[in-house]
Design a protein around this motif. Structure first.
Motif, PDB file in Angstrom:
ATOM      1  N   PHE A 157       0.828  -1.208   0.000  1.00  0.00           N
ATOM      2  CA  PHE A 157       0.000   0.000   0.000  1.00  0.00           C
ATOM      3  C   PHE A 157       0.861   1.255   0.000  1.00  0.00           C
ATOM      4  O   PHE A 157       0.547   2.253   0.636  1.00  0.00           O
ATOM      5  CB  PHE A 157      -0.954  -0.014   1.198  1.00  0.00           C
ATOM      6  CG  PHE A 157      -1.906  -1.175   1.175  1.00  0.00           C
ATOM      7  CD1 PHE A 157      -2.887  -1.274   0.190  1.00  0.00           C
ATOM      8  CD2 PHE A 157      -1.814  -2.194   2.104  1.00  0.00           C
ATOM      9  CE1 PHE A 157      -3.756  -2.352   0.147  1.00  0.00           C
ATOM     10  CE2 PHE A 157      -2.684  -3.269   2.081  1.00  0.00           C
ATOM     11  CZ  PHE A 157      -3.656  -3.353   1.094  1.00  0.00           C
ATOM     12  N   SER A 158       1.981   1.194  -0.765  1.00  0.00           N
ATOM     13  CA  SER A 158       2.796   2.395  -0.947  1.00  0.00           C
ATOM     14  C   SER A 158       3.311   2.525  -2.376  1.00  0.00           C
ATOM     15  O   SER A 158       3.954   3.505  -2.709  1.00  0.00           O
ATOM     16  CB  SER A 158       3.988   2.399   0.026  1.00  0.00           C
ATOM     17  OG  SER A 158       4.897   1.370  -0.287  1.00  0.00           O
ATOM     18  N   SER A 159       3.026   1.539  -3.202  1.00  0.00           N
ATOM     19  CA  SER A 159       3.481   1.541  -4.597  1.00  0.00           C
ATOM     20  C   SER A 159       2.274   1.494  -5.532  1.00  0.00           C
ATOM     21  O   SER A 159       1.354   0.695  -5.327  1.00  0.00           O
ATOM     22  CB  SER A 159       4.365   0.321  -4.853  1.00  0.00           C
ATOM     23  OG  SER A 159       4.532   0.086  -6.236  1.00  0.00           O
ATOM     24  N   ILE A 160       2.279   2.339  -6.549  1.00  0.00           N
ATOM     25  CA  ILE A 160       1.167   2.358  -7.509  1.00  0.00           C
ATOM     26  C   ILE A 160       1.054   1.010  -8.217  1.00  0.00           C
ATOM     27  O   ILE A 160      -0.037   0.449  -8.351  1.00  0.00           O
ATOM     28  CB  ILE A 160       1.350   3.495  -8.532  1.00  0.00           C
ATOM     29  CG1 ILE A 160       1.188   4.845  -7.836  1.00  0.00           C
ATOM     30  CG2 ILE A 160       0.337   3.359  -9.675  1.00  0.00           C
ATOM     31  CD1 ILE A 160       1.455   6.039  -8.735  1.00  0.00           C
ATOM     32  N   GLY A 161       2.203   0.461  -8.649  1.00  0.00           N
ATOM     33  CA  GLY A 161       2.165  -0.804  -9.375  1.00  0.00           C
ATOM     34  C   GLY A 161       1.686  -1.958  -8.529  1.00  0.00           C
ATOM     35  O   GLY A 161       0.853  -2.761  -8.961  1.00  0.00           O
ATOM     36  N   VAL A 162       2.194  -2.046  -7.286  1.00  0.00           N
ATOM     37  CA  VAL A 162       1.809  -3.144  -6.414  1.00  0.00           C
ATOM     38  C   VAL A 162       0.335  -3.038  -6.031  1.00  0.00           C
ATOM     39  O   VAL A 162      -0.423  -4.016  -6.120  1.00  0.00           O
ATOM     40  CB  VAL A 162       2.688  -3.176  -5.149  1.00  0.00           C
ATOM     41  CG1 VAL A 162       2.253  -4.329  -4.237  1.00  0.00           C
ATOM     42  CG2 VAL A 162       4.163  -3.332  -5.508  1.00  0.00           C
ATOM     43  N   THR A 163      -0.078  -1.853  -5.622  1.00  0.00           N
ATOM     44  CA  THR A 163      -1.472  -1.677  -5.205  1.00  0.00           C
ATOM     45  C   THR A 163      -2.433  -1.911  -6.364  1.00  0.00           C
ATOM     46  O   THR A 163      -3.501  -2.503  -6.178  1.00  0.00           O
ATOM     47  CB  THR A 163      -1.689  -0.273  -4.609  1.00  0.00           C
ATOM     48  OG1 THR A 163      -0.747  -0.067  -3.550  1.00  0.00           O
ATOM     49  CG2 THR A 163      -3.090  -0.123  -4.054  1.00  0.00           C
ATOM     50  N   SER A 164      -2.052  -1.472  -7.563  1.00  0.00           N
ATOM     51  CA  SER A 164      -2.904  -1.705  -8.731  1.00  0.00           C
ATOM     52  C   SER A 164      -3.111  -3.188  -8.983  1.00  0.00           C
ATOM     53  O   SER A 164      -4.221  -3.634  -9.293  1.00  0.00           O
ATOM     54  CB  SER A 164      -2.290  -1.049  -9.976  1.00  0.00           C
ATOM     55  OG  SER A 164      -2.212   0.358  -9.825  1.00  0.00           O
ATOM     56  N   ALA A 165      -2.042  -3.975  -8.830  1.00  0.00           N
ATOM     57  CA  ALA A 165      -2.164  -5.427  -9.029  1.00  0.00           C
ATOM     58  C   ALA A 165      -3.049  -6.053  -7.953  1.00  0.00           C
ATOM     59  O   ALA A 165      -3.848  -6.952  -8.238  1.00  0.00           O
ATOM     60  CB  ALA A 165      -0.774  -6.066  -9.014  1.00  0.00           C
TER      61      ALA A 165
END
Length: 238
Positions: A157-165
């Protein structure tokens, strides 16, 4: 009788704290607890090892309980990754921690290794490349984790890519239940989620938006404004 060689979390943190990386003490303790819950012969797979900060925590806990760790990292070139020199640092840190008999390194891309993998994984830790496509593929490693097993995801919950996935594949999915987090390290359990599990993921989005906003402020060198949102220092929130 207690095994006199058993190490405590404090022992492991003393070994890991000086290793370069982005794992906090609270996150290290979450990894430690998950790994310590395993038993003899069980296995941990770590995606993204860098210099071995998290590997030492997982490996020390695994050594206590008779489990093993497979560390997956291609050690690519780049400012954040360091290439082959980082691999040498990683191997030195594992040796100094006395974990050569516990940790096996697979210096490969997780996305290339996954299709060949056919072994059970009892604990999965994902901290590899943070773009949407890589994280989406890395989530498929959870297919090797049995029901009730833990999947931990750093920068969830601090990275756009990780959270998007996570929003695209986990929140509406049917195989991972969100449990809790230590700042950006989130813990999931393999199992069928219910509506409450899905709501708990969505409830983290304001905190994620705050973290993305702080990253923007830091890149704009507006550190004073970031401090008003509770962030100190120049490092990204993680």
């Amino acid at each position: 009788m207690t095994d006199l060689t058993t190490k405590t979390f404090e022992d492991a943190w003393q070994l890991a704290e000086g290793i370069k990386g982005w794992m906090t003490r609270g996150q290290a303790e979450m990894l430690w607890n998950a790994a310590s819950a395993l038993g003899p012969g069980q296995s941990i797979l770590e995606i993204g090892s860098h210099c071995g900060r998290s590997t030492v925590i997982l490996g020390t806990a695994a050594q206590n309980v008779g489990a093993t760790v497979t560390a997956v990292d291609p050690f690519v070139e780049g400012r954040l990754f360091g290439g082959p020199s980082t691999r040498s640092v990683f191997e030195g840190n594992i040796e100094r921690a006395g974990l050569n008999d516990v940790v096996t390194l697979r210096a490969e891309y997780s996305t290339q290794l996954r299709p060949q993998w056919d072994e059970q994984i009892d604990l999965l830790y994902i901290d590899g490349k943070h773009d949407y496509w890589t994280v989406t593929d890395d989530l498929r490693w959870a297919e090797h984790v049995p029901t009730g097993g833990n999947v931990l995801i750093h920068d969830c919950f601090s990275s756009i890519g990780v959270t998007s996935a996570i929003l695209a594949h986990v929140a509406p999915g049917h195989s991972l239940r969100y449990l809790d987090r230590s700042t950006s390290l989130a813990r999931f359990e393999v199992g069928t989620p219910d509506a409450a599990d899905r709501r708990r993921i969505l409830a983290q989005l304001p905190w994620w938006a705050r973290n993305v906003g702080i990253k923007v402020l830091l890149r704009a060198r507006l550190n004073g404004v970031a401090e008003k949102f509770g962030h100190t220092g120049t490092a990204d929130p993680y």
